[in-house]
Design an enzyme around this catalytic site. Structure first.
Site, PDB file in Angstrom:
ATOM      1  N   ALA A  33       0.860  -1.196   0.000  1.00 25.26           N
ATOM      2  CA  ALA A  33       0.000   0.000   0.000  1.00 25.26           C
ATOM      3  C   ALA A  33       0.891   1.239   0.000  1.00 25.26           C
ATOM      4  O   ALA A  33       0.751   2.148   0.834  1.00 25.26           O
ATOM      5  CB  ALA A  33      -0.956  -0.005   1.195  1.00 25.26           C
ATOM      6  N   LEU A  34       1.808   1.253  -0.940  1.00 29.92           N
ATOM      7  CA  LEU A  34       2.896   2.242  -0.916  1.00 29.92           C
ATOM      8  C   LEU A  34       2.378   3.656  -1.160  1.00 29.92           C
ATOM      9  O   LEU A  34       1.483   3.877  -1.972  1.00 29.92           O
ATOM     10  CB  LEU A  34       3.948   1.867  -1.965  1.00 29.92           C
ATOM     11  CG  LEU A  34       4.574   0.480  -1.760  1.00 29.92           C
ATOM     12  CD1 LEU A  34       5.598   0.195  -2.856  1.00 29.92           C
ATOM     13  CD2 LEU A  34       5.221   0.354  -0.383  1.00 29.92           C
ATOM     14  N   GLY A  37       5.291   8.341   1.801  1.00 24.79           N
ATOM     15  CA  GLY A  37       6.160   8.041   2.943  1.00 24.79           C
ATOM     16  C   GLY A  37       7.158   6.950   2.591  1.00 24.79           C
ATOM     17  O   GLY A  37       8.345   7.039   2.904  1.00 24.79           O
ATOM     18  N   HIS A  38       6.667   5.928   1.884  1.00 20.49           N
ATOM     19  CA  HIS A  38       7.571   4.855   1.443  1.00 20.49           C
ATOM     20  C   HIS A  38       8.554   5.389   0.396  1.00 20.49           C
ATOM     21  O   HIS A  38       9.721   4.990   0.360  1.00 20.49           O
ATOM     22  CB  HIS A  38       6.767   3.698   0.837  1.00 20.49           C
ATOM     23  CG  HIS A  38       5.832   3.034   1.802  1.00 20.49           C
ATOM     24  ND1 HIS A  38       4.475   3.173   1.735  1.00 20.49           N
ATOM     25  CD2 HIS A  38       6.077   2.238   2.876  1.00 20.49           C
ATOM     26  CE1 HIS A  38       3.909   2.474   2.714  1.00 20.49           C
ATOM     27  NE2 HIS A  38       4.852   1.906   3.414  1.00 20.49           N
ATOM     28  N   SER A 187      -0.573   4.061   5.529  1.00 16.29           N
ATOM     29  CA  SER A 187      -1.452   3.250   4.684  1.00 16.29           C
ATOM     30  C   SER A 187      -2.847   3.201   5.294  1.00 16.29           C
ATOM     31  O   SER A 187      -3.837   3.046   4.580  1.00 16.29           O
ATOM     32  CB  SER A 187      -0.893   1.833   4.548  1.00 16.29           C
ATOM     33  OG  SER A 187       0.411   1.903   4.029  1.00 16.29           O
TER      34      SER A 187
END
Ligand code: PAF
Length: 309
Positions: A33-34, A37-38, A187
């Site tokens: 659920a990128l 932030g990722h 997410s």
């Protein structure tokens, strides 16, 4: 397309993909659920190493009974497209059977730091996190692994595990990514209704109120109290905890007493002593950490504060 990403669905595929890489490597572990932030983690990893490996795995061991393991957002296709566009060298996206061919007999004990705050509400969470982080670090053997500051207690525990178990990896933190209005990216924000999305801003605002109080020289207890008051008065929000802690040990520095079992390890056994009671932060730094329910969604956030009072 920036780079060709090798997608490994099994440990064997992963070993093959890693075998083809030359140079240094950095690992970013995710549950998919990128979001942006990722992306910040992946960007930091790309700057730091020749190769970036990303894992995508919703780890069942870190969810307690009644938590959102089943509901947790999963969209592997979108995640892979996202990573392909950013350009990473390998993705490990296994099924649970590949990671845990059997229920593991040997378990990581996260110690007393895992008994407070997140660990008090989610008693098996950090054991599950450290189990999978230890395993994926062993599988990938990166030079550096990046974790987000948003999960501050997780980060502190991973650092402690790496130090205590002499793991040959450097753990680096990446600051929290926020939406323009201040909401920390997560997410789980996808669970929020439009009204809850607005109500959720109270978490970051309460932390900012506390940080401001710290700047003005208020005592640690006052810093925590003004932040908590702000959140208590916010509509639609139910506080799980709001605490001012030492950013490295998670010992309370706000005069609150943690009642979690196991949190009062004897100093003679070498473990982190978690007794609270207003002990001053040895760094003059504190971490204001919050967890709150916004409707049915539990959100966390945190902010470093400079303690002067
Ligand atoms: O922070 C997360 O997303 C997870 O806890 C992690 C580190 C990927 C382990 O499952």
């Amino acid at each position: 397309m920036v780079g060709v990403t090798k997608v490994a669905r099994t440990k064997a595929d992963l070993a093959e993909a890693l075998g083809a890489l030359k140079g240094t490597s950095a690992l970013v572990m995710t549950m998919g659920a990128l979001h942006e932030g990722h992306l910040a983690l992946v960007r930091a990893a790309k700057k730091a190493a020749d190769n970036v490996v990303v894992s995508i795995f919703v780890n069942p061991l870190q969810f307690g009974p009644g938590e959102d393991y089943e509901a947790y957002p999963r969209d592997l296709e979108a995640d892979l497209a996202f990573l392909e566009a950013v350009g990473v060298q390998a993705v490990y996206a296994p099924e649970a059977e590949d990671v845990y061919p059997r229920d593991p007999l040997v378990r990581i004990d996260p110690g007393p730091m895992a008994a407070v705050l997140e660990g008090k509400t989610r008693p098996t969470h950090f054991a599950g996190v450290l189990q999978v982080v230890h395993k994926v670090l062993n599988l990938v053997r990166p030079d550096i692994a990046f974790f987000g500051q948003k999960d501050a207690q997780q980060l502190a525990l991973i650092r402690t595990m790496a130090a205590d178990l002499d793991m040959p990896v450097e753990i680096r933190a990446v600051p929290i990514e926020r939406d323009v209005d201040g909401l920390a990216l997560s997410s789980r924000n996808s669970y929020l209704s439009p009204t809850e999305r607005i109500e959720a801003l109270a978490l970051n605002q309460a932390l900012a109120v506390g940080a401001d109080a710290a700047q003005r020289g208020l005592s640690p207890k006052e810093v925590r109290d003004v932040a908590e008051r702000h959140l208590r008065e916010a509509p639609g929000v139910k506080i799980d905890y709001l605490a001012l802690v030492d950013p490295e040990t998670f010992a309370a520095i706000d005069g609150q007493t943690f009642s979690a079992g196991g949190a009062e390890a004897s100093p003679s056994d070498g473990s982190v002593t978690m007794q609270a009671g207003g002990a001053p932060s040895k760094h003059g730094r504190g971490l204001l950490a919050v967890a709150a329910w916004v409707g049915p969604t539990r959100l966390i956030d945190n902010m470093e504060v400079e303690l002067r009072g």
